[in-house]
Design a protein around this motif. Structure first.
Motif, PDB file in Angstrom:
ATOM      1  N   VAL A  25       0.908  -1.192   0.081  1.00 62.05           N
ATOM      2  CA  VAL A  25      -0.127  -0.059  -0.047  1.00 62.05           C
ATOM      3  C   VAL A  25       0.936   1.247  -0.118  1.00 62.05           C
ATOM      4  O   VAL A  25       1.580   1.239   0.897  1.00 62.05           O
ATOM      5  N   CYS A  26       0.556   2.187  -0.850  1.00 60.91           N
ATOM      6  CA  CYS A  26       1.234   3.317  -0.963  1.00 60.91           C
ATOM      7  C   CYS A  26       0.347   4.585  -0.139  1.00 60.91           C
ATOM      8  O   CYS A  26      -0.840   4.475  -0.104  1.00 60.91           O
ATOM      9  N   PRO A  27       1.057   5.327   0.790  1.00 62.83           N
ATOM     10  CA  PRO A  27       0.397   6.153   1.563  1.00 62.83           C
ATOM     11  C   PRO A  27      -0.422   7.194   0.601  1.00 62.83           C
ATOM     12  O   PRO A  27      -1.451   7.735   1.092  1.00 62.83           O
ATOM     13  N   ASP A  28       0.013   7.388  -0.501  1.00 62.03           N
ATOM     14  CA  ASP A  28      -0.830   8.321  -1.352  1.00 62.03           C
ATOM     15  C   ASP A  28      -2.003   7.918  -2.575  1.00 62.03           C
ATOM     16  O   ASP A  28      -2.941   8.431  -2.681  1.00 62.03           O
ATOM     17  N   HIS A  29      -1.492   6.557  -2.802  1.00 63.40           N
ATOM     18  CA  HIS A  29      -2.176   6.007  -4.007  1.00 63.40           C
ATOM     19  C   HIS A  29      -2.987   4.598  -3.675  1.00 63.40           C
ATOM     20  O   HIS A  29      -3.595   4.062  -4.445  1.00 63.40           O
TER      21      HIS A  29
END
Length: 42
Positions: A25-29
């Motif tokens: 998991v990306c913090p932004d995407h």
């Protein structure tokens, strides 16, 4: 929450991804890689 920083970067923004269960998991995407994806490797 079962979450740990992973070594791979987000392909969109290069931020460090978090490994959560069977997902990266990306913090932004949000979810970028999932173990159900055919290109997933750990």
């Amino acid at each position: 929450m079962n979450e740990e920083a992973g070594g791979r970067p987000c392909p969109r923004c290069s931020r460090q991804l978090y490994h959560r269960h069977c997902k990266y998991v990306c913090p932004d995407h949000g979810v970028v890689y999932d173990c159900a994806d055919t290109f997933y490797y750990d």
